[in-house]
Design a protein around this motif. Structure first.
Motif, mmCIF file in Angstrom:
data_model
loop_
_atom_site.group_PDB
_atom_site.id
_atom_site.type_symbol
_atom_site.label_atom_id
_atom_site.label_comp_id
_atom_site.label_asym_id
_atom_site.label_seq_id
_atom_site.Cartn_x
_atom_site.Cartn_y
_atom_site.Cartn_z
ATOM 1 N N GLU H 146 0.638 -1.010 0.114
ATOM 2 C CA GLU H 146 0.124 -0.258 -0.157
ATOM 3 C C GLU H 146 1.191 1.365 0.281
ATOM 4 O OE1 GLU H 146 -3.771 0.545 2.403
ATOM 5 O OE2 GLU H 146 -2.603 -1.773 3.390
ATOM 6 N N TRP H 147 0.077 2.048 -1.066
ATOM 7 C CA TRP H 147 1.073 3.471 -0.718
ATOM 8 C C TRP H 147 1.115 4.042 0.487
ATOM 9 C CZ3 TRP H 147 6.198 3.770 -3.322
ATOM 10 C CH2 TRP H 147 6.362 5.214 -3.498
ATOM 11 N N THR I 21 9.092 13.366 -18.581
ATOM 12 C CA THR I 21 9.799 13.636 -17.065
ATOM 13 C C THR I 21 9.034 12.410 -16.859
ATOM 14 O OG1 THR I 21 8.460 15.513 -16.581
ATOM 15 C CG2 THR I 21 10.811 15.351 -17.424
ATOM 16 N N TRP I 22 9.989 12.130 -15.291
ATOM 17 C CA TRP I 22 8.586 10.848 -14.024
ATOM 18 C C TRP I 22 7.705 11.392 -13.393
ATOM 19 C CZ3 TRP I 22 10.504 6.273 -14.691
ATOM 20 C CH2 TRP I 22 11.547 6.283 -15.550
ATOM 21 N N ALA I 23 7.943 12.862 -14.092
ATOM 22 C CA ALA I 23 6.941 13.979 -13.289
ATOM 23 C C ALA I 23 5.400 13.660 -14.197
ATOM 24 C CB ALA I 23 7.330 14.696 -13.297
ATOM 25 N N VAL I 33 4.576 10.687 -7.755
ATOM 26 C CA VAL I 33 5.908 10.502 -8.935
ATOM 27 C C VAL I 33 6.470 8.999 -8.440
ATOM 28 C CG1 VAL I 33 7.295 11.920 -8.113
ATOM 29 C CG2 VAL I 33 7.738 11.589 -10.143
ATOM 30 N N ALA I 34 7.291 9.018 -7.523
ATOM 31 C CA ALA I 34 7.733 8.150 -7.024
ATOM 32 C C ALA I 34 7.557 6.558 -6.707
ATOM 33 C CB ALA I 34 8.485 8.087 -5.556
ATOM 34 N N TRP I 35 6.193 5.808 -6.823
ATOM 35 C CA TRP I 35 5.479 5.124 -6.723
ATOM 36 C C TRP I 35 5.466 5.042 -8.380
ATOM 37 C CZ3 TRP I 35 2.306 3.211 -10.034
ATOM 38 C CH2 TRP I 35 1.302 1.853 -9.816
ATOM 39 N N THR I 37 7.507 5.680 -10.375
ATOM 40 C CA THR I 37 9.027 5.537 -11.324
ATOM 41 C C THR I 37 9.220 4.118 -11.344
ATOM 42 O OG1 THR I 37 9.531 8.162 -10.906
ATOM 43 C CG2 THR I 37 10.941 6.451 -11.050
ATOM 44 N N SER I 38 8.995 3.509 -9.558
ATOM 45 C CA SER I 38 8.907 1.901 -8.802
ATOM 46 C C SER I 38 8.823 1.611 -9.868
ATOM 47 C CB SER I 38 8.953 1.848 -7.735
ATOM 48 O OG SER I 38 8.839 3.042 -6.859
ATOM 49 N N LEU I 41 10.049 1.114 -13.744
ATOM 50 C CA LEU I 41 11.310 0.113 -13.068
ATOM 51 C C LEU I 41 11.112 -1.200 -13.045
ATOM 52 C CD1 LEU I 41 13.710 3.546 -11.864
ATOM 53 C CD2 LEU I 41 13.398 3.185 -14.340
ATOM 54 N N ARG I 120 5.756 4.923 1.758
ATOM 55 C CA ARG I 120 5.666 5.678 0.699
ATOM 56 C C ARG I 120 7.122 6.027 1.182
ATOM 57 N NH1 ARG I 120 0.506 7.193 3.466
ATOM 58 N NH2 ARG I 120 0.777 9.028 4.469
ATOM 59 N N LEU I 121 7.683 6.750 -0.473
ATOM 60 C CA LEU I 121 8.051 7.768 0.025
ATOM 61 C C LEU I 121 8.176 8.593 -1.100
ATOM 62 C CD1 LEU I 121 10.733 7.666 -2.270
ATOM 63 C CD2 LEU I 121 11.321 5.528 -1.376
ATOM 64 N N VAL I 123 11.004 12.431 -2.416
ATOM 65 C CA VAL I 123 12.003 13.483 -2.868
ATOM 66 C C VAL I 123 11.930 14.228 -2.913
ATOM 67 C CG1 VAL I 123 13.700 13.207 -4.326
ATOM 68 C CG2 VAL I 123 13.057 10.683 -3.784
ATOM 69 N N ARG I 124 11.882 15.320 -2.786
ATOM 70 C CA ARG I 124 11.779 16.796 -2.624
ATOM 71 C C ARG I 124 13.167 18.296 -3.155
ATOM 72 N NH1 ARG I 124 11.153 20.947 0.816
ATOM 73 N NH2 ARG I 124 11.454 19.008 3.692
ATOM 74 N N VAL I 136 14.397 13.609 1.357
ATOM 75 C CA VAL I 136 14.119 12.243 1.250
ATOM 76 C C VAL I 136 13.055 11.718 2.085
ATOM 77 C CG1 VAL I 136 14.213 9.665 0.238
ATOM 78 C CG2 VAL I 136 15.748 11.557 -0.552
ATOM 79 N N VAL J 96 14.389 -2.095 -3.069
ATOM 80 C CA VAL J 96 13.196 -1.838 -4.063
ATOM 81 C C VAL J 96 13.199 -0.562 -4.497
ATOM 82 C CG1 VAL J 96 10.233 -1.665 -4.025
ATOM 83 C CG2 VAL J 96 12.217 -3.237 -2.716
ATOM 84 N N TYR J 97 13.814 1.136 -4.178
ATOM 85 C CA TYR J 97 13.587 1.738 -4.425
ATOM 86 C C TYR J 97 15.168 2.760 -4.836
ATOM 87 C CZ TYR J 97 8.860 1.118 -2.751
ATOM 88 O OH TYR J 97 7.365 0.642 -2.337
ATOM 89 N N THR J 100 15.065 4.295 -8.381
ATOM 90 C CA THR J 100 14.178 5.601 -8.130
ATOM 91 C C THR J 100 14.529 6.668 -7.502
ATOM 92 O OG1 THR J 100 11.928 3.714 -7.571
ATOM 93 C CG2 THR J 100 11.405 6.069 -7.114
ATOM 94 N N LEU J 104 14.973 10.185 -10.115
ATOM 95 C CA LEU J 104 14.489 11.025 -9.318
ATOM 96 C C LEU J 104 15.389 12.637 -9.170
ATOM 97 C CD1 LEU J 104 11.233 9.791 -7.516
ATOM 98 C CD2 LEU J 104 11.501 10.839 -9.216
ATOM 99 N N GLU J 107 16.489 13.804 -11.884
ATOM 100 C CA GLU J 107 15.381 14.740 -12.996
ATOM 101 C C GLU J 107 15.106 16.264 -12.074
ATOM 102 O OE1 GLU J 107 12.230 12.410 -14.280
ATOM 103 O OE2 GLU J 107 11.017 14.462 -13.568
ATOM 104 N N ARG J 133 2.038 5.890 11.515
ATOM 105 C CA ARG J 133 3.687 5.914 11.006
ATOM 106 C C ARG J 133 4.690 6.422 11.162
ATOM 107 N NH1 ARG J 133 1.151 3.977 6.001
ATOM 108 N NH2 ARG J 133 2.741 4.923 4.611
ATOM 109 N N LEU J 138 15.514 11.816 5.427
ATOM 110 C CA LEU J 138 17.463 12.224 5.178
ATOM 111 C C LEU J 138 17.281 13.472 4.336
ATOM 112 C CD1 LEU J 138 17.311 8.591 3.344
ATOM 113 C CD2 LEU J 138 17.595 9.085 5.930
#
Lengths: 147, 147, 147, 147, 147, 147, 147, 147, 147, 147
Positions: H146-147, I21-23, I33-35, I37-38, I41, I120-121, I123-124, I136, J96-97, J100, J104, J107, J133, J138
């Protein structure tokens, strides 16, 4: 019996306790600082005079003197790939630039290697307005493949 | 689809066939020779202008041009410990002098690392009557541990 | 494109097909048999004249000629510990006698190494009534640690 | 209880302290120097007479005598790939010349191996105006594959 | 070019297709079944007559004949520790009984090894009311350590 | 607390000191010699009577008696690939003949394994005019794959 | 030639394409679903009838039929430690509970093992208001150590 | 300071000395036997009441009580691949049936895993006329991606 | 048949070719976007609608569509320790801060883990006058150890 | 001499004994909790004031004070792949990531890395009705590849 690893640990401990630097040790020993550091960390055998100078400056005993003079079995990484970030960056350089080093040596010198035995290295600070730089010079005799 | 490894193989092949040197490639590309070599071996992405200059000098096609511009997944050693003697000597330097490099960086700069990202290297020949020497300069920005 | 491994495979295949020996190849090439064998197996670059002599005797094509002349990335074991019994015995010698070799080199020469670059080796048969013997001579220049 | 590793460490320590060489130990023991060194480093069991001669010359005790006589579990490298440069060069020889050794043994003797059990080795200095050479002779009985 | 691995794969495939057993192959070849199986799986070079007999029974071509005759680079496990349960049990025997084998060989024969070169093995079924047994006999010449 | 490894070390030491053989220990214990050796080396738990007989013959104390009776965590090799030559030869047999053992078991018995649990082994000397032979018999119940 | 891995890949592909489940395949084959899945993934040889039923349902050809019937060399993990999270959790169970499994087997049964050969497993869903549960049953014959 | 490993060793020792079983310990502690065994072997932290009950039954001291309560760093295998046969069989199950477990979980539940955290296991004896069976039940909550 | 790795390679290639782009892909797919991309990939199965949107934007064929929908066997590092510097830094974080993460999770939540499944993760970029920062966020459900 | 590992063990022990939390230690030390925890676990050198504050709160001696101030050799995992489940999940995130994260970062920022040196991290609880949660942030400076 004090081995080279125990001697190195004692050197590090006393050095910190007394506030002595590697540069001061090198001056007392009369050899370049990188050689002196390697030798005190157990990677080179020290001649008696040099070992005695270091031991005296560090107020250590004859067991350390004896250990510093022994022929080492070299190899200081605790794993094939080092985990300490300061050390790892040099391994990363090898991962990224290893083939470049090989190509440029062969282009300039032909088939052969940079000796790691007839070899010296140096670490110095290069001031830079965008942040000072670590400059490491590896300087080894070229050895051509000869049959 | 031509990946960066295939592109590197084609670069090496054409370079030998045409008798072009890394130095000539660097001149055509307009960048330092070590950077140019790493990039052509697939360890750096090349901007279009630089990639085009190299591809033209080497008489290679648009697939190589495209591959040279891609973002690489870096890492060029085929094993954790390299087997080629020319490359191995740099690993040996790390085994013998790794802790020395770490100590001297910390003594001079405090806690931190030599960057392998904000980094350049150079390989040159130092003439020596007892045998010319390979002099490799590693030059990276010091990065202090900062929270 | 024929790489050094493909060239070595073709050399072995043709050599068996034509019944040519390494000794005959060495004679044709004009170099010692161990050097010639290593070079044809892809561990040394061959000068054009030598490569041409081998390729002609083996009735191979210009792709092999080209591959034999390339600078190799050396390293011939398919695993850190070799599995083939004939090759393994040399690894076993290192496991059992490695420290002995190190001690005796240091006792005779001081701190340093036997070069594997300025180096030659030879394999010969020593007749013996209790069973002939394989005599391998490793002959490398002593390199003292010099800073 | 003194095991073979502790005995080897004591041998090395006393040998350095008393200034005794491996050659002198071999003479006292009455066996070749390479065999004597290996045995004192714990890679061969020593007969009582030989062990006693070594222990007496080194002024060591009965625990070392006992340990030297024990059957060893052999294997002296601390990692699959040795890190000490003096020892590593022999591993490098195997990486570069392993297949050559295999080919030349098979060409001369047919399918089989050089024994590492019915085996002796020797290290000697070969004077050379361009730098003296380390000459290592590996001499093992050929063993053909026989069912 | 058909290598020994490809030849082994073809042998296995044809053997299944034609319903030929290893025992029948051994009879045709005129050698013990374990030797024949090993040789057809690429771990021994086959003399021409034996290879020809196997190839004819299996209706295979001259490329396989040629491959079977080649000198192998031995070593059949795909990992240091085998994963297949039938093969793993022999590795487990080594883990549990390795030191026992070593002790009993030394007690009976003194310092030395069971040769794996001058060696034969045999697999047979021993009927047993509680379940038949696999009996594997390893039979190798004792080789004493001799300098 | 004396663990099974310490107990094994004491057994070996006392056995050498008193000149007791594994065969004599097996006789005192009343079990086959290979089982007795494995158990005393810590790879099998010993029933009280057997443990007591061994401990008495070896003049050892109750801590060893206790340790010999414990359930072991088995596995006696110090590395995935053994380095001792006497032990290595059995690993080499597996590298060269592992697939042969697998094929012959499957041909004779179908899909399944030789048990290493319902299992016994034996080491004996087979006199031979060309040199006596080590004959190792591995004898395990066949276990078919059954769902 | 279609090997067991290629056959498994084709099975997976067709199964997805046709929307067939492992349960439906097991029903067609007439064997438990876990056995059927393992066999179709190449870890068990399939008898002709079962293989034919699966191949027909999946509309695959005789090459897959042939491959499914072959005796496998088992072992399905691509690394000693699996990276896929679903598979890794079972390895984690072994890391956390391995010694517990060992202790409880020994307490209940004495010295021996749970057979992985005379063995079956089952995966089922156990409804649970806090979230349904995966229940895996491992069911193997106890095999006592017997000499 | 007594760590969790030392505590586990003392638990095992006292348990054998006093003839206490894991089942009796579980009863005293008031938790399932598999949980109790894991916790006493150092893989779970024990609440004070449970730890105290175990320590009292085993006549151990407050240092063990303290150690049992600590948060563990989990992981009980001494190598990536376990060598003990009783433990290895579970690894073998993973080698042979790992992909089957993965497929059946995905077929029944969709993309996700069996939790090894919200998890319990059980070992029991299933009587069987052909030999009693070890039945291990792994029971973990299904966790969907689940995301 | 196009597997998930081939599909990922085609995605990367087309994405570069078309300048997507991935976005943009995430927007088209309608997932973070991270989901996205994963999943592209190959580390997550994609529902049909999402896969179709990505394939259309990238002008790819039905084979890629099919591959993107498959259940993956996860695990994207090509070695246990990644060599690419961008990826390695996350491994380094684990080497330096792994125990810190463990301690702080246990202090705040008790015994348990951060789920990597219910996870979920993100990246910004965080603008910073001293140099923008990569931020991250790893966000996983806490799972307490429950029996 | 107390090294950084011994100091970390003493910190953990006293912390549990006195019921002090990492948060309280961080408050006393006057630094963020994640930095304080890492430093007390031996991964950062502590300035004297901070080390003294921690040592006083934990009622530890001057040897720990001294050890906390030393420059560390970093790297806290006991194996390349961590076995503890709480720590492993972060490694799994990388498996897994990892690609990704790399995509990102490239990008958003171009070619370069997230620094793990100019870096901070934070662990916090995010309340959630479906289960709270773990949120790990990071936060590292972006470092572009610059020659």
């Amino acid at each position: 019996m004090t081995g080279k690893q125990e001697a190195a640990a004692k050197v590090r401990e006393k050095k910190t306790e007394l506030g002595v630097t590697w540069a001061q040790l090198a001056e007392a020993v009369g050899r370049p600082v990188a050689w002196t550091t390697s030798a005190l960390l157990g990677q080179h055998p020290m001649p008696e005079r040099e070992a005695r100078a270091a031991v005296e400056l560090l107020e250590l005993g004859p067991d350390v003197l004896h250990a510093l003079r022994l022929q080492p079995t070299r190899g200081a990484l605790d794993a094939a790939v080092p985990t300490d970030p300061t050390t790892y960056r040099f391994y990363e350089v090898l991962q990224v630039y290893g083939p470049t080093l090989k190509e440029l040596i062969h282009e300039e010198f032909g088939d052969g290697i940079m000796s790691a035995i007839n070899f010296r290295l140096d670490v110095r600070r290069a001031p830079d307005p965008k942040g000072d730089r670590v400059v490491v010079t590896l300087d080894g005799k070229f050895l051509p493949y000869e049959w």
